[in-house]
Scaffold this motif. Structure first.
Motif, short mmCIF file in Angstrom:
data_model
loop_
_atom_site.label_atom_id
_atom_site.label_comp_id
_atom_site.label_asym_id
_atom_site.label_seq_id
_atom_site.Cartn_x
_atom_site.Cartn_y
_atom_site.Cartn_z
N SER A 45 -7.16 2.05 -0.80
CA SER A 45 -6.56 1.58 0.46
C SER A 45 -5.37 2.41 0.91
O SER A 45 -4.74 2.10 1.92
CB SER A 45 -6.12 0.11 0.32
N ALA A 46 -5.06 3.48 0.19
CA ALA A 46 -3.89 4.30 0.53
C ALA A 46 -3.98 4.86 1.95
O ALA A 46 -2.95 5.05 2.62
CB ALA A 46 -3.73 5.44 -0.48
N TYR A 47 -5.20 5.13 2.42
CA TYR A 47 -5.36 5.70 3.76
C TYR A 47 -4.86 4.77 4.85
O TYR A 47 -4.65 5.19 6.00
CB TYR A 47 -6.83 6.07 4.00
N ASN A 48 -4.66 3.48 4.54
CA ASN A 48 -4.16 2.53 5.53
C ASN A 48 -2.65 2.64 5.76
O ASN A 48 -2.13 2.03 6.70
CB ASN A 48 -4.47 1.09 5.08
N LEU A 49 -1.95 3.36 4.91
CA LEU A 49 -0.50 3.48 5.06
C LEU A 49 -0.15 4.23 6.35
O LEU A 49 -0.85 5.14 6.77
CB LEU A 49 0.10 4.21 3.86
N LYS A 50 0.94 3.81 6.96
CA LYS A 50 1.43 4.42 8.21
C LYS A 50 2.86 4.89 8.01
O LYS A 50 3.50 4.59 7.00
CB LYS A 50 1.38 3.40 9.36
#
Length: 355
Positions: free
Chosen positions: A101-106
């Protein structure tokens, strides 16, 4: 004595949910890598005042504002941040909650300008004063998008094209403008594909069952902090301790006074399987050798493991195939059986980082 300063905060959004709902060890490493990347992307001489969990508090003593340089700094950090996440998503091998889920970080930015003083605590000197409070308060706002850069009036004059906002805090009202940042994703670089080719000659294919979940076993196999606990014959192991293992990451083993560099690799498997692999090009008599563990949870808490070994041989190295096959099969299965014994005994695996 008061001095004029740029106050600059890059803040990772989604951090709280990311930490609370994912594997704490891997989430810590991922956030650490991102914060280090932001620090390394500093191009205008900002000073690091504090690492604040999911954010960096940076400042620069400056008599004037160079808005263009600040905007370029924001762009550099934004592109570096999302390039890393894009590469991480492409190269990750772990399927835990943090890694998947790291790709969800902004990321968002807050920039303010004003007078500050400094407070000294032992040998540490930190920015202090009303403007420091204001720039931190602005992290909580009503901006209606996920990724943006906030500029207070002291940094960027408002005009008819600006997205003007007002925020009221315990000390009063702040007027600011913000720039959306999502369009910068168009500038992310292309990421090289992960090699998935497997050497041609199969040297080993053994199947065992282990009383442990697939994800737990995968963590043990892929985490170098655990490697010396179950693999015998390694005199020394060198690896990057603050990184989550991923495709392309290298580590070095000293085995019988011979240094072997191994690269984490992957290959195609079924959707219900996990695969962890390592490959080396400096094993005697071979051009390349790759070892894979293919994991499949066949029932809750019981995992089937296919242990596979492949090699491409150097000229005349093929005559060593029978000897290598016997020797490597013995070593690999002894190590894996030792791992099974540790798991069955209830041994608790703890990484060096966590100790």
């Amino acid at each position: 004595m008061s001095q004029e300063a740029i106050l600059f905060i890059p803040d990772i959004s989604g951090f709280t949910e990311f930490v609370h709902h994912t594997d704490i060890s891997h989430s810590r490493h991922i956030i650490s890598e991102l914060l280090e990347l932001l620090i390394d992307s500093n191009t205008i001489g900002l000073e690091l005042a504090e690492i604040e969990g999911d954010a960096l508090f940076l400042y620069k003593l400056e008599d004037t504002i160079n808005l263009s340089a600040i905007e370029k700094q924001i762009e550099a950090m934004y592109v570096a941040f999302h390039s890393h996440l894009k590469r991480y998503e492409y190269q990750r091998i772990c399927h835990c909650g943090a890694c998947s889920s790291a790709y969800n970080l902004k990321i968002k930015f807050v920039v303010h300008y004003g007078e500050i003083e400094f407070i000294e605590v032992k040998d540490s000197k930190k920015p202090y004063g009303s403007n420091v409070i204001q720039v931190h308060r602005l992290l909580k706002n009503d901006v209606p998008i996920d990724e943006y850069a906030i500029f207070t009036e002291s940094v960027k004059a408002l005009d008819e094209n600006s997205e003007k906002q007002k925020a009221t805090y315990d000390f009063g009202e702040i007027v600011f403008t913000f720039n959306p940042l999502s369009h910068l994703k168009e500038r992310l670089p292309e990421i090289d594909p992960i090699p998935k080719d497997v050497p041609k000659t199969a040297l080993l294919k053994e199947t065992v069952e282990v009383k442990i979940s697939a994800l737990e076993l995968y963590e043990i196999l892929s985490n170098f902090d655990y490697r010396l606990l179950w693999v015998k014959g390694i005199n020394k192991l060198e690896y990057e301790k603050n990184k989550v293992n991923r495709a392309g990451l290298k580590h070095k083993c000293l085995v019988n006074n011979q240094e072997i560099t191994q690269t984490t690799v992957t290959k195609n498997v079924n959707k219900n399987q996990l695969v962890y692999g390592e490959s080396t090009t400096n094993f005697p008599f071979t051009k390349r050798m790759s070892n894979y563990f293919v994991l499949e949870e066949i029932e809750s808490g019981l995992t089937k493991v296919d242990i596979e070994l492949f090699a491409d041989f150097k000229p005349f190295g093929i005559i060593m195939k029978p000897l290598l096959k016997k020797k490597l099969k013995t070593a690999i299965l002894e190590n894996f059986n030792h791992l099974i014994s540790l798991i069955n005994s209830g041994f608790t695996f703890k990484s060096d980082v966590e100790n």
